[in-house]
Design a protein around this motif. Structure first.
Motif, short mmCIF file in Angstrom:
data_model
loop_
_atom_site.label_atom_id
_atom_site.label_comp_id
_atom_site.label_asym_id
_atom_site.label_seq_id
_atom_site.Cartn_x
_atom_site.Cartn_y
_atom_site.Cartn_z
N ASN A 1 0.80 -1.23 0.00
CA ASN A 1 0.00 0.00 0.00
C ASN A 1 0.83 1.28 0.00
OD1 ASN A 1 -1.94 -1.81 2.32
ND2 ASN A 1 -2.57 -1.45 0.21
N ARG A 2 2.14 1.17 -0.03
CA ARG A 2 2.98 2.37 0.01
C ARG A 2 2.85 3.14 -1.31
NH1 ARG A 2 8.92 0.92 0.52
NH2 ARG A 2 8.24 0.19 2.58
N GLY A 3 2.81 4.47 -1.19
CA GLY A 3 2.70 5.32 -2.38
C GLY A 3 1.29 5.87 -2.52
N GLU A 4 1.18 6.97 -3.22
CA GLU A 4 -0.10 7.65 -3.37
C GLU A 4 -0.59 7.57 -4.80
OE1 GLU A 4 -1.78 8.89 -0.84
OE2 GLU A 4 -0.17 8.34 0.56
N GLY A 5 -1.91 7.50 -4.96
CA GLY A 5 -2.51 7.53 -6.29
C GLY A 5 -1.97 6.42 -7.17
N ASP A 6 -1.67 6.77 -8.42
CA ASP A 6 -1.17 5.78 -9.36
C ASP A 6 0.23 5.29 -9.01
OD1 ASP A 6 -3.46 5.79 -10.88
OD2 ASP A 6 -2.72 7.28 -12.32
N ALA A 7 0.89 5.95 -8.07
CA ALA A 7 2.23 5.51 -7.64
C ALA A 7 2.18 4.50 -6.50
CB ALA A 7 3.06 6.72 -7.22
N GLU A 8 0.98 4.11 -6.06
CA GLU A 8 0.90 3.06 -5.05
C GLU A 8 1.53 1.78 -5.59
OE1 GLU A 8 -2.50 1.20 -2.13
OE2 GLU A 8 -2.85 1.10 -4.30
N ARG A 9 2.25 1.09 -4.71
CA ARG A 9 3.01 -0.07 -5.17
C ARG A 9 2.11 -1.17 -5.77
NH1 ARG A 9 7.93 -1.41 -3.78
NH2 ARG A 9 7.32 -3.47 -2.98
N TYR A 10 0.94 -1.37 -5.21
CA TYR A 10 0.06 -2.39 -5.77
C TYR A 10 -0.37 -2.03 -7.19
CZ TYR A 10 -3.97 -5.40 -6.56
OH TYR A 10 -4.87 -6.30 -7.10
N GLN B 1 -10.57 4.64 -10.84
CA GLN B 1 -10.08 5.01 -9.51
C GLN B 1 -9.16 3.95 -8.90
OE1 GLN B 1 -14.32 4.66 -8.25
NE2 GLN B 1 -13.45 4.22 -6.23
N TYR B 2 -9.18 2.74 -9.43
CA TYR B 2 -8.35 1.67 -8.89
C TYR B 2 -7.04 1.50 -9.64
CZ TYR B 2 -12.63 0.71 -6.37
OH TYR B 2 -13.73 0.84 -5.57
N GLY B 3 -6.73 2.46 -10.50
CA GLY B 3 -5.44 2.43 -11.17
C GLY B 3 -5.57 2.48 -12.68
N ARG B 4 -4.45 2.76 -13.35
CA ARG B 4 -4.44 2.81 -14.81
C ARG B 4 -4.72 1.44 -15.42
NH1 ARG B 4 0.33 6.58 -13.86
NH2 ARG B 4 1.47 4.63 -13.44
N THR B 5 -4.29 0.38 -14.69
CA THR B 5 -4.50 -0.99 -15.15
C THR B 5 -5.26 -1.74 -14.07
OG1 THR B 5 -2.43 -0.94 -16.39
CG2 THR B 5 -3.37 -3.11 -15.92
N PRO B 6 -6.46 -2.21 -14.34
CA PRO B 6 -7.22 -2.90 -13.29
C PRO B 6 -6.58 -4.23 -12.94
CG PRO B 6 -8.33 -3.10 -15.41
CD PRO B 6 -7.19 -2.16 -15.62
N PRO B 7 -6.88 -4.77 -11.76
CA PRO B 7 -6.37 -6.09 -11.39
C PRO B 7 -6.82 -7.14 -12.41
CG PRO B 7 -7.34 -4.98 -9.50
CD PRO B 7 -7.71 -4.17 -10.70
N SER B 8 -6.01 -8.16 -12.58
CA SER B 8 -6.25 -9.16 -13.64
C SER B 8 -6.41 -10.54 -13.01
CB SER B 8 -5.09 -9.15 -14.64
OG SER B 8 -4.87 -7.84 -15.14
N PHE B 9 -7.62 -10.85 -12.55
CA PHE B 9 -7.84 -12.17 -11.96
C PHE B 9 -9.32 -12.51 -11.95
CE2 PHE B 9 -8.30 -9.24 -8.41
CZ PHE B 9 -9.33 -9.77 -7.65
N ALA B 10 -9.61 -13.82 -11.91
CA ALA B 10 -10.97 -14.31 -11.71
C ALA B 10 -11.20 -14.48 -10.22
CB ALA B 10 -11.16 -15.64 -12.44
N ASP C 1 -0.82 -7.57 4.47
CA ASP C 1 -1.58 -6.36 4.14
C ASP C 1 -2.44 -6.61 2.91
OD1 ASP C 1 -0.37 -5.08 6.24
OD2 ASP C 1 1.17 -4.12 5.01
N ILE C 2 -3.70 -6.19 2.99
CA ILE C 2 -4.63 -6.35 1.89
C ILE C 2 -4.34 -5.28 0.84
CG2 ILE C 2 -7.06 -6.83 1.38
CD1 ILE C 2 -5.73 -8.35 3.82
N CYS C 3 -4.72 -5.53 -0.41
CA CYS C 3 -4.33 -4.63 -1.49
C CYS C 3 -5.01 -3.26 -1.41
CB CYS C 3 -4.59 -5.27 -2.85
SG CYS C 3 -6.33 -5.61 -3.18
N ARG C 4 -6.05 -3.13 -0.59
CA ARG C 4 -6.66 -1.81 -0.32
C ARG C 4 -6.44 -1.50 1.15
NH1 ARG C 4 -12.60 -1.96 -3.30
NH2 ARG C 4 -11.91 -2.85 -5.30
#
Length: 330
Positions: free
Chosen positions: A142-151, A213-222, A314-317
């Motif tokens: 979770n470190r970093g702000e906005g689009d710079a968050e590590r996740y 709002q969850y990033g430039r690239t959304p998470p990729s999973f089922a 740590d959870i991704c949010r």
């Protein structure tokens, strides 16, 4: 002629799911058992092994000693290394894992790209090319702000490394932040020579459809994967998310209730009976160590006898306090 027909039939029968279980004991003894595809240990206190089937996950357990996680198949298992990737295969199943230092790849995005490229190249050249389940563990998620968050940077790198490999659909997956060695990225997977069935949760927006709002690239999973013989459901990391929004901020009990509602929705969509049993191992990732006892009490009361590994992660949010994944056998 009859023998040839029997061989074709054997190849086309749905693959029985690997048996996944938690067990206390020595790493060497677990690796020596027939059909051992992988052995996972948790935290810094477990012994090491050079066997490619062994992986020490950088998550500390709230149990001491932490049990090992064993994956076993009904077949002889071969194993080896391909560059940075360790692998094991048997009975139509493949375990593959890679560990990288982010500093060597320019950060979480570059490391994710490199890890997924390496895994993709291995899988593309094998019969076990259907990736069904992936686990991702990275430091300070979770470190970093906005689009710079590590996740979010990890998600961008993962998508780049995947390329078009998952064009027909994503695997089930977990992404959790660890408190282990700085900059270490760990990715491991389960693949098969037969496809599974992707399962989505009707209560949630599919992850790859998340808004900007969850990033430039959304998470990729089922949300889950029903394995080829439909004898097991591999459940992705599941938390208190409704639609695409996090629910019950700062309320651990309410988040647990919502998470279990989501788990039951996945079981129903996977055409499995409600609930979990003693053969269905789960992991609970807990953000704050002070919450571990409450999480344990809740799960023990809700799922008596079900094996649960409680891990500090740590959870991704950042607003989510707990996440659960695991297996449900039919």
């Amino acid at each position: 002629m009859m023998q040839g027909c029997e061989n074709v039939l054997a190849r086309t029968l749905p693959r029985r799911a690997p048996r996944v279980a938690y067990r206390n004991g020595e790493v060497a003894a677990a690796l020596a058992e027939h059909g051992t595809l992988a052995v996972l240990g948790f935290g810094s206190g477990v012994s090491a092994s050079e066997d490619p089937r062994w992986l020490r996950v950088a998550l500390e357990s709230f149990d001491a000693p932490a049990p090992l996680e064993l994956w076993q198949v009904d077949a002889e298992v071969s194993h080896g290394r391909d560059g940075a990737v360790r692998w094991a295969a048997g009975g139509g199943w493949l375990f593959a894992a890679v560990e990288l230092d982010e500093a060597a790849h320019g950060g979480p995005g570059g490391a994710a790209t490199h890890a997924y490229q390496a895994l993709r190249q291995l899988v593309e050249g094998r019969a076990e090319r259907h990736v069904l389940r992936i686990w991702n563990y990275l430091e300070a998620i979770n470190r970093g702000e906005g689009d710079a968050e590590r996740y979010k940077l990890f998600c961008e790198g993962r998508a780049t490394g995947m390329g078009a490999f998952f064009a027909e659909g994503f695997p089930a997956a977990t992404a959790i932040g660890h408190h282990g060695p700085a900059g270490r990225l760990q990715v491991y997977l389960l693949a098969c020579d037969q496809p599974g069935e992707r399962i989505e949760n009707p209560r949630q927006v599919s992850a790859w459809c998340y808004p900007r709002q969850y990033g430039r690239t959304p998470p990729s999973f089922a949300r889950a994967m029903l394995l080829p013989a439909q004898d097991a459901l591999a459940i992705s990391g599941t938390a208190a998310v409704v639609g695409h929004a996090s629910a019950h901020e700062d309320d651990l009990h309410a988040q647990l209730e919502e998470t279990f509602t989501n788990l039951e929705a996945l079981l129903a969509r996977g055409r499995l009976a409600p609930g979990f049993d003693t053969q269905s191992p789960l992991k609970a990732y807990v953000r704050h160590p002070a919450d571990a006892a409450q999480v344990r009490e809740f799960i023990t009361r809700r799922l008596p006898g079900v094996p649960v590994l409680l891990l500090h992660g740590d959870i991704c949010r950042s607003e989510l306090l707990v996440e659960i994944d695991g297996w449900r056998y039919a």
